[in-house]
Design an enzyme around this catalytic site. Structure first.
Site, PDB file in Angstrom:
ATOM      1  N   LEU A  17       0.849  -1.193   0.000  1.00  0.00           N
ATOM      2  CA  LEU A  17       0.000   0.000   0.000  1.00  0.00           C
ATOM      3  C   LEU A  17       0.881   1.237   0.000  1.00  0.00           C
ATOM      4  O   LEU A  17       1.586   1.521   0.977  1.00  0.00           O
ATOM      5  CB  LEU A  17      -0.921  -0.016   1.215  1.00  0.00           C
ATOM      6  CG  LEU A  17      -1.820  -1.261   1.338  1.00  0.00           C
ATOM      7  CD1 LEU A  17      -2.689  -1.169   2.593  1.00  0.00           C
ATOM      8  CD2 LEU A  17      -2.682  -1.426   0.099  1.00  0.00           C
ATOM      9  N   ALA A  18       0.863   1.980  -1.123  1.00  0.00           N
ATOM     10  CA  ALA A  18       1.760   3.126  -1.296  1.00  0.00           C
ATOM     11  C   ALA A  18       1.018   4.325  -1.872  1.00  0.00           C
ATOM     12  O   ALA A  18       1.592   5.127  -2.609  1.00  0.00           O
ATOM     13  CB  ALA A  18       2.917   2.734  -2.204  1.00  0.00           C
TER      14      ALA A  18
ATOM     15  N   ARG B  39       1.233  14.617   7.257  1.00  0.00           N
ATOM     16  CA  ARG B  39       1.918  14.981   8.500  1.00  0.00           C
ATOM     17  C   ARG B  39       3.427  15.161   8.316  1.00  0.00           C
ATOM     18  O   ARG B  39       4.096  15.718   9.191  1.00  0.00           O
ATOM     19  CB  ARG B  39       1.642  13.928   9.579  1.00  0.00           C
ATOM     20  CG  ARG B  39       0.276  14.099  10.236  1.00  0.00           C
ATOM     21  CD  ARG B  39       0.060  13.096  11.342  1.00  0.00           C
ATOM     22  NE  ARG B  39      -0.360  11.805  10.825  1.00  0.00           N
ATOM     23  CZ  ARG B  39      -0.482  10.702  11.565  1.00  0.00           C
ATOM     24  NH1 ARG B  39      -0.205  10.757  12.864  1.00  0.00           N
ATOM     25  NH2 ARG B  39      -0.876   9.571  11.028  1.00  0.00           N
TER      26      ARG B  39
ATOM     27  N   GLU C  39     -11.339  -0.330  17.136  1.00  0.00           N
ATOM     28  CA  GLU C  39     -10.596   0.922  16.986  1.00  0.00           C
ATOM     29  C   GLU C  39     -10.645   1.718  18.286  1.00  0.00           C
ATOM     30  O   GLU C  39     -11.566   1.579  19.089  1.00  0.00           O
ATOM     31  CB  GLU C  39     -11.170   1.748  15.837  1.00  0.00           C
ATOM     32  CG  GLU C  39     -11.066   1.082  14.471  1.00  0.00           C
ATOM     33  CD  GLU C  39      -9.636   0.737  14.097  1.00  0.00           C
ATOM     34  OE1 GLU C  39      -8.721   1.527  14.437  1.00  0.00           O
ATOM     35  OE2 GLU C  39      -9.421  -0.313  13.461  1.00  0.00           O
TER      36      GLU C  39
ATOM     37  N   TYR D 110      44.691  23.839  -4.147  1.00  0.00           N
ATOM     38  CA  TYR D 110      43.557  23.412  -4.959  1.00  0.00           C
ATOM     39  C   TYR D 110      44.094  22.738  -6.219  1.00  0.00           C
ATOM     40  O   TYR D 110      44.884  23.335  -6.965  1.00  0.00           O
ATOM     41  CB  TYR D 110      42.679  24.600  -5.358  1.00  0.00           C
ATOM     42  CG  TYR D 110      41.645  24.223  -6.389  1.00  0.00           C
ATOM     43  CD1 TYR D 110      40.591  23.373  -6.054  1.00  0.00           C
ATOM     44  CD2 TYR D 110      41.734  24.667  -7.708  1.00  0.00           C
ATOM     45  CE1 TYR D 110      39.646  22.989  -6.999  1.00  0.00           C
ATOM     46  CE2 TYR D 110      40.787  24.301  -8.655  1.00  0.00           C
ATOM     47  CZ  TYR D 110      39.752  23.451  -8.291  1.00  0.00           C
ATOM     48  OH  TYR D 110      38.836  23.066  -9.225  1.00  0.00           O
TER      49      TYR D 110
ATOM     50  N   ALA E 245      59.548  28.993  -5.694  1.00  0.00           N
ATOM     51  CA  ALA E 245      58.431  29.480  -4.885  1.00  0.00           C
ATOM     52  C   ALA E 245      57.791  30.687  -5.553  1.00  0.00           C
ATOM     53  O   ALA E 245      58.474  31.561  -6.094  1.00  0.00           O
ATOM     54  CB  ALA E 245      58.913  29.839  -3.489  1.00  0.00           C
TER      55      ALA E 245
END
Length: 485
Positions: free
Chosen positions: A10-11, A17, A160, A371, A428
């Site tokens: 059952l879907a 909610r 119930e 990087y 450098a």
């Protein structure tokens, strides 16, 4: 394949909610949609027929069902509401001559495992029942339908909460909403359902009452642990279920030889694979198709998504996605591995390094503050601190290639596309804009110029100017003394 078994999932529910634009059954749980866990259980039971009933966000849910369990029959629930109507339409999709058992599952009950359901079906068949109800014992059964038994302990009915007497409300055994039916009996009684009730729905629970009234055998079978049948209706229940499932996953890996130092802060998706003698440190999240090989140490504070971590590698305080870390390699701390990163065996990606679409060869190192994007680095090379691979010209990304046994100076910039040959050194602060042949030293020559007195002239009265003046004053007398000596 069990030719006598059909499963109905059952879907169709909206799940209001959850307060979400995403259908409830598609919210992720341990790396898969909620409904995928139910379908995985259905697959394990190897039923001859699996039918999923959908309605809310029909196309999205149907696509998720098909992706998880190809071949599932998709049935669209019509305008008549209720679980009874959903099952009625699902039954119509089964072969007309199917006379086996029908197992009805809820798509929002993801922790109910195949072993529990197999035992439930076995009991159903042993009892020769026309219907069996899966039940659970709850400390607080408020809000659930109660399973009422007669004085001998046999199933009598389901009542119930709103219809229960005070005595019935004290019953701790609840209806979990999971059922097994004989197909013929279910077909017969579904035809008798009506919408003549306060909600105007066809209730599947009414089938149980109709079967009992007809004298059919109906049984209730309690599960061993109540959490097995816990449904998800809101975000709080989703979080609780996720924590329960994660605890089961973590314990499973521990029992399989993985050291997990802090289970409460370690999260592992069901799709992750970990070999024995791996150590997982606190604050680690392993997601997707991540694979970790023997001897590796991962964490603390690390998130890996769809990554491969080789034998005896170490990855700490790192965020990685679609990256490969070779055997014996080291990553972190504070590294960011973006998709396409491949670090060779015994290599290193160090502190505050970001990589993307970067192939870094055996034994090569990018130790810190760099990087590396869209680049290939050969073997046993070292990229100096603060290096940047400038791969983007504002329109297109370009690739750079660094050879083997290269040593680059700190604070270098490689302006792609550029190729650095084997054995090259760079000075450098060098900006590499053109190819460098093997064995060369690449430097940018720029003489240093000192403009004396600049601070006192251009920044008078500042702390820097005052310090410079004090230094000048201190050096003057000392020079005179030295000359006098």
């Amino acid at each position: 394949m069990d030719n006598n078994l059909a499963i109905i999932v059952l879907a169709a529910g909206q799940g209001t909610r959850m307060k979400s634009a995403t259908p409830k059954l598609l919210h992720p749980l341990a790396g898969a949609p909620i409904v995928a866990h139910v379908l995985a259980t259905a697959r394990t039971l190897d039923a001859a027929h699996v039918v999923a009933v959908v309605r809310h966000e029909r196309d999205l849910v149907a696509a998720a069902v098909e992706a998880e369990l190809p071949g599932t029959v998709i049935v669209d629930q019509d305008e008549i509401p209720g679980t009874g109507r959903a099952v009625e339409q699902a039954i119509a999709a089964l072969p007309a001559d199917f006379e086996g058992e029908v197992l009805v599952l809820n798509g929002d009950v993801p922790l109910l495992n195949a072993d529990t359901l197999a035992a439930f079906l076995e009991q159903h068949r042993a009892d020769a029942a026309q219907a069996s109800v899966l039940s659970a014992i709850y400390d607080d059964p408020s809000g659930y339908g109660r399973v009422v038994r007669d004085i001998t302990g046999r199933f009598d009915r389901i009542v119930e909460q709103k219809d229960a007497s005070d005595d019935e409300r004290r019953i701790a055994e609840i209806n979990a909403g999971i059922y097994a039916f004989g197909a013929a009996a279910l077909r017969d009684q579904l035809a008798n359902l009506t919408t003549e009730n306060a909600q105007g729905e066809k209730y599947l629970t009414d089938v149980i009452g109709l079967l009992r009234a007809a004298g059919s055998e109906v049984e209730a079978v309690p599960v061993s642990e109540p959490w097995l049948v816990a449904g998800i209706n809101d975000r709080a229940q989703l979080s609780e279920t996720a924590a329960r499932l994660n605890a089961l996953i973590v314990r499973g890996w521990q029992l399989n030889g993985v050291t997990i130092e802090d289970p409460t802060t370690t999260w592992i998706d069901l799709t992750v694979r970990i070999e024995p003698d791996v150590t997982i440190r606190p604050g680690t999240q392993l997601k997707g198709a991540t694979v970790i090989e023997t001897g590796a140490v991962v964490g603390p504070d690390t998130t890996l998504v769809d990554c491969e971590i080789g034998r005896n590698a170490e990855v700490k305080r790192t965020d990685g996605t679609l990256a490969v870390v070779g055997a014996g390699a080291s990553v972190g701390p504070f590294s960011y591995l973006r998709p396409g990163t491949v670090l060779g065996a015994d290599g290193k990606i160090g502190a505050f390094v970001e990589t993307k679409n970067a192939k870094i060869g055996h034994g090569s190192k990018v130790p810190h503050l760099s990087y590396v994007g869209d680049a290939t680095i050969g073997e046993q090379s070292n990229i100096g601190a603060g290096s940047i691979f400038a791969n983007y010209d504002g329109v297109t990304k370009h690739h750079s290639e660094i050879g083997s046994h290269v040593r680059t100076g700190s604070h270098g910039v490689f302006v792609a596309p550029v190729r650095i040959g084997d054995g090259v050194y760079t000075g450098a602060g060098t900006v590499i804009r053109k190819d460098v042949p093997a064995g060369a030293l690449a430097v940018n020559v720029a003489p240093q110029r000192n403009i004396e007195g600049w601070v006192q002239t251009n920044r008078p009265g500042t702390a820097a100017a005052q310090a410079a003046e004090a230094a000048d004053g201190a050096s003057g007398p000392a020079s005179h003394d030295a000359a006098a000596d």
